[in-house]
Design a protein around this motif. Structure first.
Motif, PDB file in Angstrom:
ATOM      1  N   UNK A 135       0.815  -1.223   0.000  1.00 34.83           N
ATOM      2  CA  UNK A 135       0.000   0.000   0.000  1.00 34.83           C
ATOM      3  C   UNK A 135       0.842   1.264   0.000  1.00 34.83           C
ATOM      4  N   UNK A 136       2.083   1.165   0.478  1.00 38.70           N
ATOM      5  CA  UNK A 136       2.970   2.323   0.506  1.00 38.70           C
ATOM      6  C   UNK A 136       4.289   1.970   1.158  1.00 38.70           C
ATOM      7  N   UNK A 137       5.208   2.920   1.183  1.00 37.81           N
ATOM      8  CA  UNK A 137       6.457   2.762   1.930  1.00 37.81           C
ATOM      9  C   UNK A 137       6.926   4.136   2.366  1.00 37.81           C
ATOM     10  N   UNK A 138       7.822   4.142   3.353  1.00 37.95           N
ATOM     11  CA  UNK A 138       8.358   5.400   3.861  1.00 37.95           C
ATOM     12  C   UNK A 138       9.832   5.527   3.515  1.00 37.95           C
ATOM     13  N   UNK A 139      10.336   6.743   3.595  1.00 38.50           N
ATOM     14  CA  UNK A 139      11.731   7.003   3.259  1.00 38.50           C
ATOM     15  C   UNK A 139      12.381   7.866   4.342  1.00 38.50           C
ATOM     16  N   UNK A 140      13.676   7.690   4.486  1.00 43.24           N
ATOM     17  CA  UNK A 140      14.514   8.641   5.215  1.00 43.24           C
ATOM     18  C   UNK A 140      15.865   8.664   4.506  1.00 43.24           C
ATOM     19  N   UNK A 165      15.320  14.836  -3.352  1.00 49.13           N
ATOM     20  CA  UNK A 165      14.134  15.647  -3.060  1.00 49.13           C
ATOM     21  C   UNK A 165      13.242  15.769  -4.286  1.00 49.13           C
ATOM     22  N   UNK A 166      13.845  16.050  -5.432  1.00 51.93           N
ATOM     23  CA  UNK A 166      13.062  16.195  -6.660  1.00 51.93           C
ATOM     24  C   UNK A 166      12.426  14.866  -7.068  1.00 51.93           C
ATOM     25  N   UNK A 167      13.219  13.801  -7.016  1.00 50.83           N
ATOM     26  CA  UNK A 167      12.722  12.494  -7.466  1.00 50.83           C
ATOM     27  C   UNK A 167      11.597  11.992  -6.583  1.00 50.83           C
ATOM     28  N   UNK A 189       6.043  10.622  -5.233  1.00 47.40           N
ATOM     29  CA  UNK A 189       4.928  10.696  -4.288  1.00 47.40           C
ATOM     30  C   UNK A 189       3.661  11.201  -4.978  1.00 47.40           C
ATOM     31  N   UNK A 190       3.831  12.139  -5.902  1.00 47.53           N
ATOM     32  CA  UNK A 190       2.680  12.628  -6.663  1.00 47.53           C
ATOM     33  C   UNK A 190       2.166  11.565  -7.618  1.00 47.53           C
ATOM     34  N   UNK A 191       3.081  10.916  -8.320  1.00 49.34           N
ATOM     35  CA  UNK A 191       2.681   9.890  -9.287  1.00 49.34           C
ATOM     36  C   UNK A 191       1.934   8.744  -8.618  1.00 49.34           C
ATOM     37  N   UNK A 192       2.378   8.379  -7.411  1.00 45.14           N
ATOM     38  CA  UNK A 192       1.765   7.254  -6.700  1.00 45.14           C
ATOM     39  C   UNK A 192       0.728   7.709  -5.660  1.00 45.14           C
ATOM     40  N   UNK A 193       0.198   8.888  -5.840  1.00 47.79           N
ATOM     41  CA  UNK A 193      -0.929   9.370  -5.034  1.00 47.79           C
ATOM     42  C   UNK A 193      -0.680   9.279  -3.519  1.00 47.79           C
ATOM     43  N   UNK A 194       0.515   9.729  -3.094  1.00 52.71           N
ATOM     44  CA  UNK A 194       0.796   9.808  -1.671  1.00 52.71           C
ATOM     45  C   UNK A 194       1.186   8.501  -1.012  1.00 52.71           C
ATOM     46  N   UNK A 195       1.452   7.462  -1.784  1.00 49.61           N
ATOM     47  CA  UNK A 195       1.819   6.169  -1.188  1.00 49.61           C
ATOM     48  C   UNK A 195       3.272   6.135  -0.720  1.00 49.61           C
ATOM     49  N   UNK A 196       4.027   7.175  -0.993  1.00 44.35           N
ATOM     50  CA  UNK A 196       5.392   7.313  -0.487  1.00 44.35           C
ATOM     51  C   UNK A 196       5.375   8.416   0.560  1.00 44.35           C
ATOM     52  N   UNK A 197       5.855   8.111   1.760  1.00 47.75           N
ATOM     53  CA  UNK A 197       5.767   9.046   2.878  1.00 47.75           C
ATOM     54  C   UNK A 197       7.136   9.260   3.508  1.00 47.75           C
ATOM     55  N   UNK A 204      12.397  13.628   1.188  1.00 47.52           N
ATOM     56  CA  UNK A 204      11.000  13.933   0.869  1.00 47.52           C
ATOM     57  C   UNK A 204      10.397  14.873   1.910  1.00 47.52           C
ATOM     58  N   UNK A 205      10.687  14.639   3.173  1.00 43.33           N
ATOM     59  CA  UNK A 205      10.194  15.543   4.219  1.00 43.33           C
ATOM     60  C   UNK A 205      10.786  16.934   4.044  1.00 43.33           C
ATOM     61  N   UNK A 206      12.084  17.006   3.716  1.00 42.99           N
ATOM     62  CA  UNK A 206      12.706  18.304   3.475  1.00 42.99           C
ATOM     63  C   UNK A 206      12.063  19.012   2.287  1.00 42.99           C
ATOM     64  N   UNK A 207      11.802  18.271   1.228  1.00 40.25           N
ATOM     65  CA  UNK A 207      11.200  18.879   0.044  1.00 40.25           C
ATOM     66  C   UNK A 207       9.853  19.506   0.392  1.00 40.25           C
ATOM     67  N   UNK A 208       9.065  18.823   1.190  1.00 39.97           N
ATOM     68  CA  UNK A 208       7.752  19.361   1.558  1.00 39.97           C
ATOM     69  C   UNK A 208       7.893  20.587   2.453  1.00 39.97           C
ATOM     70  N   UNK A 209       8.856  20.544   3.370  1.00 40.39           N
ATOM     71  CA  UNK A 209       9.116  21.716   4.202  1.00 40.39           C
ATOM     72  C   UNK A 209       9.513  22.911   3.339  1.00 40.39           C
ATOM     73  N   UNK A 210      10.385  22.677   2.388  1.00 42.11           N
ATOM     74  CA  UNK A 210      10.906  23.776   1.596  1.00 42.11           C
ATOM     75  C   UNK A 210       9.873  24.300   0.604  1.00 42.11           C
ATOM     76  N   UNK A 211       8.968  23.431   0.145  1.00 39.75           N
ATOM     77  CA  UNK A 211       7.855  23.912  -0.674  1.00 39.75           C
ATOM     78  C   UNK A 211       6.985  24.877   0.134  1.00 39.75           C
ATOM     79  N   UNK A 212       6.765  24.525   1.404  1.00 36.28           N
ATOM     80  CA  UNK A 212       5.976  25.392   2.278  1.00 36.28           C
ATOM     81  C   UNK A 212       6.665  26.734   2.466  1.00 36.28           C
ATOM     82  N   UNK A 213       7.985  26.717   2.701  1.00 40.48           N
ATOM     83  CA  UNK A 213       8.719  27.966   2.910  1.00 40.48           C
ATOM     84  C   UNK A 213       8.639  28.842   1.669  1.00 40.48           C
TER      85      UNK A 213
END
Length: 380
Positions: free
Chosen positions: A181-186, A212-214, A219-227, A233-242
């Motif tokens: 159903x999904x997987x996580x990354x660090x 971060x780009x990949x 995550x978008x292609x797989x509809x949020x199944x990568x967390x 990925x967490x950094x990319x989301x933080x920096x998009x917010x900034x």
């Protein structure tokens, strides 16, 4: 982020029940610096589980080392269950067999299992095995067995120098072929007491941006199944917010601007395999006491290091030399304290791995100094 309250007792305890492992992963501090410590015997762990049960602890995360190297693993699991706790398992997966999985059918072992987490670091052996030696085929076999038997599975991908170009293939393997159903990354990270940069497993600054780009695209292609809760990925989301907040003309968001990244010390504590209490396994060199010797409730509520970890949230980034002039401080949380201690030797400092200004190349002092050490694999 809101104000956090210290729970009367820990909600979760992360326990390394062994320092032994059948692998020697390139980024794992348990692969070397913990070998001088001895595993506690069964009776010591069971007595501790009784203390946790009396305190009303809800969940135990069993890790190591490799949990399946302990012959008494199922006795320990039964001890947790007897004290009304649920559990999670972190494993490299290489020792999982049909016979091993059959043992989980006894008693309430399946009922009380929240999850079993495996690590997959490549889409094929020549990539995965560079950081997790001689294990790919065994972990994929274990993963398929767990899927077939309908275990509550989670998979973690640790992004590193060897697999950063393989992330799309890893996603295809896990999500399309194995149908998780999904997987996580660090990412391979600075923590503990051993220098992880010498072997070159950690990402370079350019590779972190690439990851971060990949991962954002995947995550978008797989509809949020990568967390992710940390890493690229967490950094990319933080920096998009900034970037979005800056574009809107804002200079801060509520709940940011202090060393508030870590909320774990408000609800969790950890134990090394020799019984040493630590705030978490990323802060394994901050010793709080020993189980069976020191009262856990007292350590939890009163130990100066636990309270120092909680009080970080009250320290404004504007008070730090590294952050005082930073135009992003109103959006920042200072990053993981494990990395801060590893890189700076002090708890109440920023973690440059999580710094927007560093990643953008705007922190010239860090870029010309510490970056060369942290990202030393760039020359390899």
């Amino acid at each position: 982020m809101g104000e956090l309250q210290v729970m009367p007792t820990p909600r979760q305890v992360d326990i390394a029940i062994t320092g032994r492992c059948n692998l020697a992963c390139a980024y794992c501090f348990y692969a070397d610096e913990m070998v001088a410590r001895s595993d506690l015997p069964t009776d010591r762990w069971l007595a501790f589980f009784g203390e946790l049960g009396q305190l009303g602890v809800m969940t135990i995360c069993l890790t190591g080392g490799e949990v399946f190297t302990r012959r008494d693993l199922f006795d320990l699991i039964d001890g947790l269950i007897a004290n009304r706790m649920c559990y999670q398992l972190l494993t490299n997966g290489t020792l999982i067999t049909e016979r091993m999985l059959a043992q989980f059918e006894g008693g309430k072992r399946r009922l009380r299992m929240d999850s079993i987490q495996l690590s997959v670091d490549g889409s094929r052996a020549e990539i995965h095995d560079r950081s997790r030696p001689n294990s790919f085929h065994r972990v994929i076999r274990a993963l398929r067995l767990l899927v077939e038997a309908r275990f509550p599975i989670t998979v973690r991908v640790t992004v590193n120098k060897y697999n950063v170009d393989d992330l799309e293939n890893i996603a295809r393997l896990l999500l399309d072929e194995i149908c998780l159903p999904g997987f996580s990354t660090n990412e391979a990270y600075a923590c503990g007491a051993v220098n992880r940069t010498d072997g070159g497993v950690m990402l370079t600054s350019a590779q972190r941006l690439q990851a971060m780009r990949t991962l954002t695209e995947l995550a978008t292609r797989y509809n949020g199944r990568i967390s992710a809760q940390a890493g690229p990925l967490a950094l990319a989301r933080e920096f998009e917010m900034i970037a979005a907040e800056l574009s809107a003309g804002r200079t801060s968001v509520p709940g940011r601007g202090t060393l508030c990244a870590c909320g774990g010390v408000f609800s969790k504590i950890a134990v090394l395999h020799d019984g040493t209490l630590v705030p978490c396994h990323n802060l394994s060199n901050l010793h709080l006491g020993r189980i069976g010797v020191d009262d856990l409730r007292q350590v939890w509520l009163e130990h100066p290091l636990m309270n120092a970890g909680r009080q970080r949230r009250e320290i404004p980034l504007s008070s730090l030399d590294t952050c005082r002039e930073c135009r992003y401080q109103g959006f920042c949380t200072g990053g993981c304290p494990g990395g801060a201690v590893y890189l700076n030797g002090e708890l109440n400092t920023r973690n440059p791995f999580d710094c927007f200004r560093v990643l953008k190349g705007e922190d010239l002092d860090y870029a010309l100094g510490a970056t060369e050490a942290v990202f030393s694999c760039e020359a390899n």
